[in-house]
Motif scaffolding. Structure first.
Motif, PDB file in Angstrom:
ATOM      1  N   LEU A 178     -10.473   0.457 -22.944  1.00  0.00           N
ATOM      2  CA  LEU A 178     -10.426   1.074 -21.624  1.00  0.00           C
ATOM      3  C   LEU A 178      -9.040   0.881 -21.035  1.00  0.00           C
ATOM      4  O   LEU A 178      -8.470  -0.205 -21.119  1.00  0.00           O
ATOM      5  CB  LEU A 178     -11.466   0.411 -20.704  1.00  0.00           C
ATOM      6  CG  LEU A 178     -11.534   0.903 -19.255  1.00  0.00           C
ATOM      7  CD1 LEU A 178     -12.070   2.331 -19.216  1.00  0.00           C
ATOM      8  CD2 LEU A 178     -12.400  -0.033 -18.425  1.00  0.00           C
ATOM      9  N   GLU A 179      -8.510   1.938 -20.446  1.00  0.00           N
ATOM     10  CA  GLU A 179      -7.243   1.812 -19.734  1.00  0.00           C
ATOM     11  C   GLU A 179      -7.534   1.291 -18.334  1.00  0.00           C
ATOM     12  O   GLU A 179      -8.385   1.824 -17.619  1.00  0.00           O
ATOM     13  CB  GLU A 179      -6.532   3.158 -19.638  1.00  0.00           C
ATOM     14  CG  GLU A 179      -5.169   3.050 -18.993  1.00  0.00           C
ATOM     15  CD  GLU A 179      -4.411   4.357 -18.964  1.00  0.00           C
ATOM     16  OE1 GLU A 179      -4.588   5.111 -17.981  1.00  0.00           O
ATOM     17  OE2 GLU A 179      -3.666   4.630 -19.926  1.00  0.00           O
ATOM     18  N   ILE A 180      -6.836   0.223 -17.970  1.00  0.00           N
ATOM     19  CA  ILE A 180      -6.999  -0.365 -16.642  1.00  0.00           C
ATOM     20  C   ILE A 180      -5.637  -0.451 -15.955  1.00  0.00           C
ATOM     21  O   ILE A 180      -4.603  -0.493 -16.621  1.00  0.00           O
ATOM     22  CB  ILE A 180      -7.652  -1.768 -16.698  1.00  0.00           C
ATOM     23  CG1 ILE A 180      -6.830  -2.729 -17.547  1.00  0.00           C
ATOM     24  CG2 ILE A 180      -9.091  -1.665 -17.187  1.00  0.00           C
ATOM     25  CD1 ILE A 180      -7.313  -4.176 -17.526  1.00  0.00           C
ATOM     26  N   THR A 181      -5.676  -0.473 -14.643  1.00  0.00           N
ATOM     27  CA  THR A 181      -4.450  -0.626 -13.866  1.00  0.00           C
ATOM     28  C   THR A 181      -4.650  -1.760 -12.862  1.00  0.00           C
ATOM     29  O   THR A 181      -5.770  -2.056 -12.440  1.00  0.00           O
ATOM     30  CB  THR A 181      -4.076   0.662 -13.104  1.00  0.00           C
ATOM     31  OG1 THR A 181      -5.162   1.037 -12.265  1.00  0.00           O
ATOM     32  CG2 THR A 181      -3.763   1.799 -14.046  1.00  0.00           C
ATOM     33  N   GLN A 182      -3.531  -2.388 -12.519  1.00  0.00           N
ATOM     34  CA  GLN A 182      -3.524  -3.450 -11.515  1.00  0.00           C
ATOM     35  C   GLN A 182      -2.254  -3.323 -10.699  1.00  0.00           C
ATOM     36  O   GLN A 182      -1.198  -3.020 -11.249  1.00  0.00           O
ATOM     37  CB  GLN A 182      -3.476  -4.830 -12.175  1.00  0.00           C
ATOM     38  CG  GLN A 182      -4.746  -5.311 -12.769  1.00  0.00           C
ATOM     39  CD  GLN A 182      -4.556  -6.692 -13.367  1.00  0.00           C
ATOM     40  OE1 GLN A 182      -3.859  -6.832 -14.350  1.00  0.00           O
ATOM     41  NE2 GLN A 182      -5.184  -7.684 -12.773  1.00  0.00           N
ATOM     42  N   ASP A 183      -2.380  -3.552  -9.413  1.00  0.00           N
ATOM     43  CA  ASP A 183      -1.199  -3.708  -8.571  1.00  0.00           C
ATOM     44  C   ASP A 183      -0.744  -5.149  -8.687  1.00  0.00           C
ATOM     45  O   ASP A 183      -1.530  -6.077  -8.467  1.00  0.00           O
ATOM     46  CB  ASP A 183      -1.516  -3.393  -7.110  1.00  0.00           C
ATOM     47  CG  ASP A 183      -1.730  -1.919  -6.865  1.00  0.00           C
ATOM     48  OD1 ASP A 183      -1.339  -1.115  -7.724  1.00  0.00           O
ATOM     49  OD2 ASP A 183      -2.299  -1.583  -5.817  1.00  0.00           O
ATOM     50  N   MET A 184       0.517  -5.340  -9.043  1.00  0.00           N
ATOM     51  CA  MET A 184       1.123  -6.663  -9.057  1.00  0.00           C
ATOM     52  C   MET A 184       2.087  -6.689  -7.884  1.00  0.00           C
ATOM     53  O   MET A 184       2.866  -5.752  -7.704  1.00  0.00           O
ATOM     54  CB  MET A 184       1.821  -6.901 -10.376  1.00  0.00           C
ATOM     55  CG  MET A 184       0.880  -6.664 -11.547  1.00  0.00           C
ATOM     56  SD  MET A 184       1.566  -7.114 -13.113  1.00  0.00           S
ATOM     57  CE  MET A 184       0.815  -8.702 -13.288  1.00  0.00           C
ATOM     58  N   PHE A 185       2.018  -7.712  -7.070  1.00  0.00           N
ATOM     59  CA  PHE A 185       2.837  -7.748  -5.864  1.00  0.00           C
ATOM     60  C   PHE A 185       3.638  -9.040  -5.823  1.00  0.00           C
ATOM     61  O   PHE A 185       3.219 -10.062  -6.349  1.00  0.00           O
ATOM     62  CB  PHE A 185       1.989  -7.574  -4.603  1.00  0.00           C
ATOM     63  CG  PHE A 185       0.756  -8.439  -4.579  1.00  0.00           C
ATOM     64  CD1 PHE A 185       0.796  -9.687  -4.003  1.00  0.00           C
ATOM     65  CD2 PHE A 185      -0.419  -8.005  -5.147  1.00  0.00           C
ATOM     66  CE1 PHE A 185      -0.321 -10.486  -3.980  1.00  0.00           C
ATOM     67  CE2 PHE A 185      -1.555  -8.801  -5.139  1.00  0.00           C
ATOM     68  CZ  PHE A 185      -1.495 -10.063  -4.555  1.00  0.00           C
ATOM     69  N   MET A 186       4.805  -8.937  -5.230  1.00  0.00           N
ATOM     70  CA  MET A 186       5.726 -10.067  -5.190  1.00  0.00           C
ATOM     71  C   MET A 186       6.404 -10.113  -3.842  1.00  0.00           C
ATOM     72  O   MET A 186       6.662  -9.083  -3.216  1.00  0.00           O
ATOM     73  CB  MET A 186       6.784  -9.884  -6.289  1.00  0.00           C
ATOM     74  CG  MET A 186       7.762 -11.021  -6.381  1.00  0.00           C
ATOM     75  SD  MET A 186       9.054 -10.754  -7.639  1.00  0.00           S
ATOM     76  CE  MET A 186       8.119 -10.281  -9.060  1.00  0.00           C
ATOM     77  N   VAL A 187       6.695 -11.331  -3.418  1.00  0.00           N
ATOM     78  CA  VAL A 187       7.492 -11.549  -2.217  1.00  0.00           C
ATOM     79  C   VAL A 187       8.765 -12.276  -2.658  1.00  0.00           C
ATOM     80  O   VAL A 187       8.699 -13.291  -3.350  1.00  0.00           O
ATOM     81  CB  VAL A 187       6.735 -12.396  -1.173  1.00  0.00           C
ATOM     82  CG1 VAL A 187       7.610 -12.646   0.052  1.00  0.00           C
ATOM     83  CG2 VAL A 187       5.433 -11.729  -0.783  1.00  0.00           C
ATOM     84  N   LEU A 188       9.913 -11.736  -2.287  1.00  0.00           N
ATOM     85  CA  LEU A 188      11.205 -12.327  -2.567  1.00  0.00           C
ATOM     86  C   LEU A 188      11.852 -12.655  -1.231  1.00  0.00           C
ATOM     87  O   LEU A 188      11.852 -11.818  -0.317  1.00  0.00           O
ATOM     88  CB  LEU A 188      12.104 -11.345  -3.335  1.00  0.00           C
ATOM     89  CG  LEU A 188      11.524 -10.806  -4.635  1.00  0.00           C
ATOM     90  CD1 LEU A 188      12.327  -9.615  -5.123  1.00  0.00           C
ATOM     91  CD2 LEU A 188      11.484 -11.887  -5.674  1.00  0.00           C
ATOM     92  N   ALA A 189      12.402 -13.852  -1.112  1.00  0.00           N
ATOM     93  CA  ALA A 189      12.961 -14.249   0.172  1.00  0.00           C
ATOM     94  C   ALA A 189      14.191 -15.163  -0.030  1.00  0.00           C
ATOM     95  O   ALA A 189      14.218 -15.954  -0.964  1.00  0.00           O
ATOM     96  CB  ALA A 189      11.912 -14.986   0.995  1.00  0.00           C
ATOM     97  N   SER A 190      15.150 -14.999   0.860  1.00  0.00           N
ATOM     98  CA  SER A 190      16.325 -15.887   0.837  1.00  0.00           C
ATOM     99  C   SER A 190      16.975 -15.852   2.224  1.00  0.00           C
ATOM    100  O   SER A 190      16.705 -14.981   3.035  1.00  0.00           O
ATOM    101  CB  SER A 190      17.320 -15.444  -0.222  1.00  0.00           C
ATOM    102  OG  SER A 190      18.023 -14.283   0.168  1.00  0.00           O
ATOM    103  N   ASP A 191      17.858 -16.809   2.433  1.00  0.00           N
ATOM    104  CA  ASP A 191      18.630 -16.845   3.674  1.00  0.00           C
ATOM    105  C   ASP A 191      20.018 -16.269   3.493  1.00  0.00           C
ATOM    106  O   ASP A 191      20.805 -16.245   4.423  1.00  0.00           O
ATOM    107  CB  ASP A 191      18.718 -18.278   4.203  1.00  0.00           C
ATOM    108  CG  ASP A 191      17.488 -18.651   5.021  1.00  0.00           C
ATOM    109  OD1 ASP A 191      16.872 -17.756   5.599  1.00  0.00           O
ATOM    110  OD2 ASP A 191      17.158 -19.847   5.054  1.00  0.00           O
ATOM    111  N   SER A 192      20.336 -15.847   2.271  1.00  0.00           N
ATOM    112  CA  SER A 192      21.698 -15.325   2.039  1.00  0.00           C
ATOM    113  C   SER A 192      21.674 -13.845   1.772  1.00  0.00           C
ATOM    114  O   SER A 192      20.685 -13.239   1.571  1.00  0.00           O
ATOM    115  CB  SER A 192      22.336 -16.048   0.869  1.00  0.00           C
ATOM    116  OG  SER A 192      21.523 -15.958  -0.271  1.00  0.00           O
TER     117      SER A 192
END
Length: 145
Positions: free
Chosen positions: A131-145
């Motif tokens: 079966l073909e399946i899909t998933q949303d993969m989510f990421m948070v990237l953060a920095s002070d520069s």
């Protein structure tokens, strides 16, 4: 998971020009809405009382976590793969809420087996089929520069 305490520690130890990255993923879905709904119901209804409270952060894609950095980027990537149904069912058995359910109700029927059987029935497939399946993969990237 104490997000405020975690972020304070990240701010303390992150090197100059460092980047904080954290990610998660949604439960999978397929092209057959009724089959996808079975998995969603298992996750959000049947097993809801057995998830750790912090799973809410995954369900809302970390939207409620305050990220105390000057630059924040949220990214979502769609992942598509083909897997045999037995491997999808094995994955369901790795969920921490499933383990907690089984630990708390050793004499109750297994919550996974009937969902797997119904999933196969809805798709008209056996657990050896793919079966073909899909998933949303989510990421948070953060920095002070």
């Amino acid at each position: 998971f104490d997000a405020e305490k975690f972020m304070a520690e990240v701010k303390r130890i992150l090197k100059p020009n460092g980047v904080l990255a954290f990610w998660g993923y949604e439960k999978f879905r397929c092209a057959v809405p009724e089959a996808t709904e079975l998995i969603k119901n298992l996750d959000r209804e049947v097993l809801a009382p057995y998830w750790e409270p912090g799973v809410k952060h995954i369900h809302d894609r970390y939207a409620q976590i305050a990220v105390p950095f000057a630059r924040i980027k949220r990214v979502t990537v769609l992942s598509t793969t083909t897997r045999q149904l037995w491997s999808i069912f094995a994955y369901l058995n790795t969920w921490s809420a499933v383990k907690r359910f089984r630990d708390m109700h050793p004499d109750n029927p297994d919550p996974i087996a009937p969902v797997c059987a119904e999933f196969c029935r809805v798709l008209g497939k056996t657990d050896e089929d793919s079966l073909e399946i899909t998933q949303d993969m989510f990421m948070v990237l953060a920095s002070d520069s």
